[in-house]
Design an enzyme around this catalytic site. Structure first.
Site, PDB file in Angstrom:
ATOM      1  N   GLU A   1     -27.378 -40.911  12.222  1.00  0.00           N
ATOM      2  CA  GLU A   1     -28.134 -39.996  11.365  1.00  0.00           C
ATOM      3  C   GLU A   1     -29.236 -39.343  12.201  1.00  0.00           C
ATOM      4  O   GLU A   1     -30.120 -40.028  12.724  1.00  0.00           O
ATOM      5  CB  GLU A   1     -28.742 -40.741  10.179  1.00  0.00           C
ATOM      6  CG  GLU A   1     -29.363 -39.849   9.131  1.00  0.00           C
ATOM      7  CD  GLU A   1     -28.332 -39.053   8.332  1.00  0.00           C
ATOM      8  OE1 GLU A   1     -28.752 -38.102   7.635  1.00  0.00           O
ATOM      9  OE2 GLU A   1     -27.121 -39.352   8.394  1.00  0.00           O
TER      10      GLU A   1
ATOM     11  N   GLU B   1     -31.638 -29.305  12.106  1.00  0.00           N
ATOM     12  CA  GLU B   1     -31.134 -30.131  13.206  1.00  0.00           C
ATOM     13  C   GLU B   1     -29.874 -29.526  13.824  1.00  0.00           C
ATOM     14  O   GLU B   1     -29.682 -29.585  15.043  1.00  0.00           O
ATOM     15  CB  GLU B   1     -30.870 -31.546  12.687  1.00  0.00           C
ATOM     16  CG  GLU B   1     -32.130 -32.271  12.256  1.00  0.00           C
ATOM     17  CD  GLU B   1     -32.013 -33.045  10.955  1.00  0.00           C
ATOM     18  OE1 GLU B   1     -33.055 -33.309  10.332  1.00  0.00           O
ATOM     19  OE2 GLU B   1     -30.881 -33.368  10.547  1.00  0.00           O
TER      20      GLU B   1
ATOM     21  N   ASP C   1     -30.920 -38.753   3.660  1.00  0.00           N
ATOM     22  CA  ASP C   1     -30.423 -40.119   3.872  1.00  0.00           C
ATOM     23  C   ASP C   1     -29.542 -40.565   2.703  1.00  0.00           C
ATOM     24  O   ASP C   1     -28.513 -41.206   2.906  1.00  0.00           O
ATOM     25  CB  ASP C   1     -31.607 -41.080   4.048  1.00  0.00           C
ATOM     26  CG  ASP C   1     -32.513 -40.666   5.191  1.00  0.00           C
ATOM     27  OD1 ASP C   1     -32.002 -40.468   6.303  1.00  0.00           O
ATOM     28  OD2 ASP C   1     -33.724 -40.519   4.966  1.00  0.00           O
TER      29      ASP C   1
END
Length: 518
Positions: free
Chosen positions: A318, A349, A502
């Site tokens: 992750e 990201e 998450d």
């Protein structure tokens, strides 16, 4: 008479709300709903026939558990306590005034904090930064923790993912990370923490949230005054001239335990006894506050540690917000990507990864609004083609779960994963329920904001897709890579934005099935 007065009062309030709507056509529906509900005039009518209602119903029919399910999941190695509060109110409490925004890769002072917060709040974008000065951070953390309304939550990608997995009672979850007394108290009873991971002091991360604007109810006089003085607009949260376009958060910390990935060796040594059938690794972004030499050394140790995990156990990595291009390039090129099976990341990201590793569309400085589906698809394809599993490359990488505010994409190398249609739908569904803090999708509290029409690629191999809420998962293929796309039902008034990525990754993994030849 009392009954008549009550009815008249309710009618009067309803009239006021109606007038407010007529005079404020730009007023968000979420504001009206918040006002209506707080006046206890009954909930807004459900929209089961709306695009949102049709899409939610279609998801429920598609989301099924895989034939082969995970039994034991090991998660590491970043964990902390999140202190969540209003960013504007904290900065005001610190005596800071609004000004110009500027991004800082590392925060060295209160003024750096203020400028970085303003920069990202103005964009409505999430970010995470390291605060270098320990004493200043400690003072800010004390102010934040004691601030009225500040809340303490499980924090850190690993702990949040572990907590999400632990909600499933048939799963056993191992968490390795720096777990202090407050964090241990907050963790689900189903999360096992090895004694070697326990420490006397918690690591604190400060989560500065900003909300989209909404109207709160008051007296009849106040409502009518706002109707009559209809110049008032309802933008996102404001600070001076700064306005947040939508809810998000800015995270910062002075976290040395997670920054050095101190629990990596404990994590790997615990796997032999725990015998997981899925490993989830996170926390590499926390190394940004370390020296280049330590970063290089630690990345090599990460690769060595992953290689010690028995063959056949998939490893999900992750990612999280980063600013150090050299560190990101090292993660891509120094065998970290080939050593893992699966990736989870968001739009910031993904673009930063492509920029750092000279990937497609790397000349794009930032996303202009909603990330273009074709551009995202091109970068995902490039990652799997250049760094993923193939006959000519010793790599285990076969899966990427991408998430942005309004849609998600799961990209997989053919022949390695099953049930990805359900997995991408489940990840998108949990984004709506967790942000709104509801058990199921409440169609009156979410909106469909994904592009109605898009190209699947800008390379010339793309096709045009028109979104259909009754068939919300779209699938396409490109040279041995399968793509599953689904829109997100975005929460209009999010209760909490931290940890959504998450939760999305955990839910997607929970519904995923890896083929046994791994």
């Amino acid at each position: 008479m009392a009954l008549w007065r009550g009815s008249a009062y309710a009618g009067f309030l309803a009239l006021a709300v109606g007038c407010l709507f007529l005079l404020e056509p730009q007023l968000p529906s979420s504001a009206l709903r918040s006002l209506w509900n707080s006046l206890q005039l009954g909930p807004a009518p459900p929209g089961s026939g709306s695009p949102e209602g049709r899409l939610a119903a279609a998801w429920d029919a598609l989301i099924v558990r895989p034939a082969r399910r995970w039994r034991r999941v090991a998660v590491g190695v970043n964990a902390c306590v999140d202190v969540v509060l209003s960013g504007v109110k904290l900065l005001q409490a610190l005596g800071l005034n609004p000004g110009n925004g500027e991004d800082h890769s590392i925060l060295h002072s209160r003024n750096d904090l203020k400028e970085a917060f303003i920069h990202f709040m103005g964009k409505g974008a999430a970010a995470e930064r390291f605060f270098s000065d320990e004493d200043t951070f400690h003072d800010i953390a004390q102010t934040a923790s004691a601030f009225p309304g500040a809340q303490h939550y499980v924090g850190g990608n690993a702990a949040l993912i572990g907590q999400k997995f632990a909600a499933n009672s048939d799963l056993k979850v191992l968490l390795c990370g720096p777990v202090g007394p407050k964090l241990h108290e907050l963790l689900d009873d189903n999360v096992f923490v090895p004694p070697e991971s326990l420490q006397e002091v918690d690591e604190f991360h400060l989560i500065l949230e900003y909300q989209a604007g909404f109207l709160t109810s008051g007296s009849v006089v106040l409502i009518l005054s706002r109707v009559l003085q209809h110049r008032r607009k309802f933008p996102g949260e404001e600070w001076g001239q700064l306005k947040a376009p939508h809810a998000n958060r800015f995270i910062f910390s002075h976290d040395l335990s997670n920054g050095a990935m101190n629990m990596l060796e404990v994590f790997v040594s615990s796997l032999e006894k725990f015998q997981p059938d899925l490993v989830v690794l996170s926390g590499l972004h926390m190394m940004e506050g370390q020296s280049k030499e330590l970063q290089r050394k630690r990345l090599l140790e990460v690769v060595t540690s992953i290689s010690d995990i028995p063959v056949g156990i998939p490893v999900h990595l992750e990612l999280a917000s980063m600013t150090n291009r050299e560190l990101m390039s090292s993660i891509v090129h120094q065998q970290v990507f080939p050593a893992v099976t699966s990736l989870g990341l968001n739009e910031q990201e993904l673009l930063f990864l492509s920029q750092s590793a000279s990937g497609p569309h790397s000349s794009l400085s930032s996303w202009n609004g909603v990330p273009d589906v074709g551009i995202v698809s091109d970068i995902l394809f490039w990652i799997l083609k250049e760094h993923g599993k193939s006959e000519s490359r010793a790599s285990d990488l076969t899966r990427i779960h991408f998430h942005t505010l309004v849609y998600h994409i799961l990209a997989t190398v053919d022949g390695h994963w099953a049930n990805q249609l359900a997995a991408v739908a489940a990840g998108a569904r949990v984004a709506g329920t967790q942000a709104c803090a509801t058990e199921t999708i409440d169609t009156s509290r979410v909106s469909l904001r994904a592009p109605h029409e898009f190209l699947t690629s800008h390379s010339g191999a793309g096709s045009r897709i028109i979104l259909n809420p009754d068939k919300p998962v779209v699938e396409w293929h490109r040279e041995g890579v399968a793509f599953h796309f689904t829109p997100v039902l975005v929460c209009k008034d999010p209760i909490r934005t931290v940890g959504l990525g998450d939760a999305i990754s955990a839910e997607g993994l929970f519904y995923s099935e890896v083929h046994s030849h791994y």
